[in-house]
Design a protein around this motif. Structure first.
Motif, mmCIF file in Angstrom:
data_model
loop_
_atom_site.group_PDB
_atom_site.id
_atom_site.type_symbol
_atom_site.label_atom_id
_atom_site.label_comp_id
_atom_site.label_asym_id
_atom_site.label_seq_id
_atom_site.Cartn_x
_atom_site.Cartn_y
_atom_site.Cartn_z
ATOM 1 N N ARG A 81 1.956 11.692 -10.175
ATOM 2 C CA ARG A 81 1.495 12.991 -10.065
ATOM 3 C C ARG A 81 2.575 14.108 -10.242
ATOM 4 N N ALA A 82 3.892 13.919 -9.753
ATOM 5 C CA ALA A 82 4.781 14.654 -9.980
ATOM 6 C C ALA A 82 5.475 14.826 -11.511
ATOM 7 N N VAL A 83 5.514 13.431 -12.052
ATOM 8 C CA VAL A 83 5.831 13.539 -13.548
ATOM 9 C C VAL A 83 4.743 14.171 -14.398
ATOM 10 N N ALA A 84 3.477 14.170 -14.156
ATOM 11 C CA ALA A 84 2.569 14.733 -15.226
ATOM 12 C C ALA A 84 2.865 16.168 -15.133
ATOM 13 N N ALA A 85 3.186 16.953 -13.934
ATOM 14 C CA ALA A 85 3.233 18.252 -13.624
ATOM 15 C C ALA A 85 4.622 18.544 -14.196
ATOM 16 N N LEU A 86 5.510 17.761 -14.258
ATOM 17 C CA LEU A 86 7.112 18.260 -14.560
ATOM 18 C C LEU A 86 6.940 18.279 -16.368
ATOM 19 N N GLU A 87 6.135 17.083 -16.805
ATOM 20 C CA GLU A 87 6.238 17.073 -18.314
ATOM 21 C C GLU A 87 5.488 18.315 -18.992
ATOM 22 N N GLN A 88 4.590 18.913 -18.041
ATOM 23 C CA GLN A 88 3.917 20.147 -18.599
ATOM 24 C C GLN A 88 4.759 21.152 -18.566
ATOM 25 N N MET A 89 5.756 21.189 -17.937
ATOM 26 C CA MET A 89 6.600 22.464 -17.816
ATOM 27 C C MET A 89 7.914 22.207 -18.655
ATOM 28 N N ASP A 90 8.357 22.995 -19.356
ATOM 29 C CA ASP A 90 9.509 22.951 -20.396
ATOM 30 C C ASP A 90 10.726 23.376 -19.373
ATOM 31 N N ALA A 91 11.190 22.550 -18.594
ATOM 32 C CA ALA A 91 12.193 22.965 -17.718
ATOM 33 C C ALA A 91 12.834 21.673 -17.394
ATOM 34 N N PRO A 92 14.347 21.956 -17.524
ATOM 35 C CA PRO A 92 15.412 20.645 -17.151
ATOM 36 C C PRO A 92 15.624 20.343 -15.849
ATOM 37 N N VAL A 93 15.189 21.284 -14.988
ATOM 38 C CA VAL A 93 15.099 20.740 -13.445
ATOM 39 C C VAL A 93 14.323 21.685 -12.659
ATOM 40 N N ALA A 94 13.781 20.729 -11.449
ATOM 41 C CA ALA A 94 13.081 21.591 -10.712
ATOM 42 C C ALA A 94 13.463 21.074 -9.139
ATOM 43 N N LEU A 95 12.742 21.803 -8.254
ATOM 44 C CA LEU A 95 13.110 21.422 -6.707
ATOM 45 C C LEU A 95 11.528 20.858 -6.182
ATOM 46 N N ALA A 136 0.790 -1.272 0.073
ATOM 47 C CA ALA A 136 -0.086 0.139 -0.134
ATOM 48 C C ALA A 136 0.856 1.214 -0.075
ATOM 49 N N LYS A 137 2.109 1.190 0.742
ATOM 50 C CA LYS A 137 2.717 2.307 0.672
ATOM 51 C C LYS A 137 3.572 2.479 -0.579
ATOM 52 N N VAL A 138 3.969 1.349 -1.242
ATOM 53 C CA VAL A 138 4.567 1.529 -2.463
ATOM 54 C C VAL A 138 3.931 1.965 -3.429
ATOM 55 N N ALA A 139 2.393 1.767 -3.547
ATOM 56 C CA ALA A 139 1.394 2.192 -4.476
ATOM 57 C C ALA A 139 1.270 3.502 -4.321
ATOM 58 N N ALA A 140 1.283 4.048 -2.909
ATOM 59 C CA ALA A 140 0.817 5.480 -2.746
ATOM 60 C C ALA A 140 2.174 6.196 -3.246
ATOM 61 N N ALA A 141 3.403 5.957 -2.976
ATOM 62 C CA ALA A 141 4.337 6.479 -3.483
ATOM 63 C C ALA A 141 4.513 6.600 -5.121
ATOM 64 N N ALA A 142 3.812 5.479 -5.796
ATOM 65 C CA ALA A 142 3.799 5.486 -7.291
ATOM 66 C C ALA A 142 2.904 6.430 -7.695
ATOM 67 N N GLU A 143 1.771 6.679 -7.032
ATOM 68 C CA GLU A 143 0.993 7.695 -7.456
ATOM 69 C C GLU A 143 1.142 8.950 -7.272
ATOM 70 N N THR A 144 2.032 9.020 -6.107
ATOM 71 C CA THR A 144 2.637 10.522 -5.910
ATOM 72 C C THR A 144 3.685 10.856 -7.008
ATOM 73 N N ALA A 145 4.493 9.767 -7.698
ATOM 74 C CA ALA A 145 5.443 9.841 -8.406
ATOM 75 C C ALA A 145 5.041 10.226 -9.820
#
Length: 270
Positions: free
Chosen positions: A43-57, A32-41
């Motif tokens: 979510r982060a990837v979707a946001a990162l892919e929308q921005m044309d930036a090579p790095v973020a914090l 369950a914790k691994v699945a939650a981490a995967a869901e957060t990951a």
């Protein structure tokens, strides 16, 4: 498609055992914790892919710091097209509760699988020129990594003798903001201070230090002057102090935050 990606992430991270940053006892996270981490990951990837930036914090909640009014306890740089993968987190971690640290490159699922308090997430994007210079620097690591392996959880900001994960972030960010490259830790922190960075003050009473068992390998109060130790008011680099610095100095391009899985408006640093 989303379910497939989560399943793949879960399979890749199922044999999770001791991470740097804890006591290195072998442990396997519940599915369950691994699945939650995967869901957060994801979510982060979707946001990162929308921005044309090579790095973020990217910031996570690994420790409950609410008694200090803080939310996020740890952060790292998430780098696009890193040698380790499309989106890879580069960050400094304490090694097994010792007085040593290392620089690590992890996938986002692993980054959010480290037995966290919750799966809250904040992503901060830098101004384009800063992001470009910072990404180049991170891709070159360990060369010019500004890393000091002697770890102290409560390291004095600007200390020559110790470093923790947040101090490393500030020094690396400063090295990218400066007009000319900075290859010295002391110079990097001095630049950050001159550019408006202010550390946070954390109060640790003497009784808590003694009775609370805070004398451990990865905590060294002697890095601070006697006056600080007597008062119990320790200047430290926190994730929030980094957010505030980037915001005040005008180095932030965009911010997104999720609490309990929901995208939130961002009123200010946390």
């Amino acid at each position: 498609m989303r379910r497939l990606l989560m399943c793949l992430a879960w399979l890749l991270c199922l044999p999770l055992v001791a991470h740097a940053g804890n006591d290195c006892r072998e442990q396997q996270l519940p599915p369950a914790k691994v699945a939650a981490a995967a869901e957060t990951a994801l979510r982060a990837v979707a946001a990162l892919e929308q921005m044309d930036a090579p790095v973020a914090l990217v910031a996570r909640v690994g420790t409950d710091l609410s008694r200090h009014g803080l939310v996020y306890s740890h952060a790292g740089f998430v780098v696009r097209d890193h040698a380790q993968g499309r989106w890879t987190v580069v960050h400094l971690l304490n090694e097994c509760g010792s007085d040593r640290s290392g620089l690590y490159a992890q996938g986002l699922v692993n980054f959010f699988s480290d037995d966290l308090i919750n799966q809250d997430l904040r992503i901060v994007w830098f101004k384009p020129d800063i992001a470009r210079r910072l990404a180049t620097r991170l891709q070159q690591m360990p060369r010019h990594g500004l890393h000091h392996p002697h770890y102290n959880l409560i390291a004095r900001p600007g200390s020559r003798d110790y470093q923790n994960s947040t101090a490393w972030l500030v020094e690396m960010i400063a090295s990218a903001i400066a007009d000319k490259p900075i290859y010295d830790r002391t110079a990097a922190y001095a630049f950050a201070r001159g550019d408006g960075f202010l550390p946070e003050t954390i109060h640790v009473p003497y009784t808590q230090r003694v009775l609370g068992g805070l004398f451990t390998a990865n905590v060294d109060f002697t890095d601070h002057p006697i006056a600080t130790r007597l008062s119990g008011d320790y200047p430290v680099v926190t994730v929030r102090s980094i957010f505030r610095y980037l915001d005040r100095a005008g180095h932030t391009e965009h911010v997104q935050e999720w609490r309990n899985g929901h995208l939130m408006s961002v009123p200010g640093p946390a």
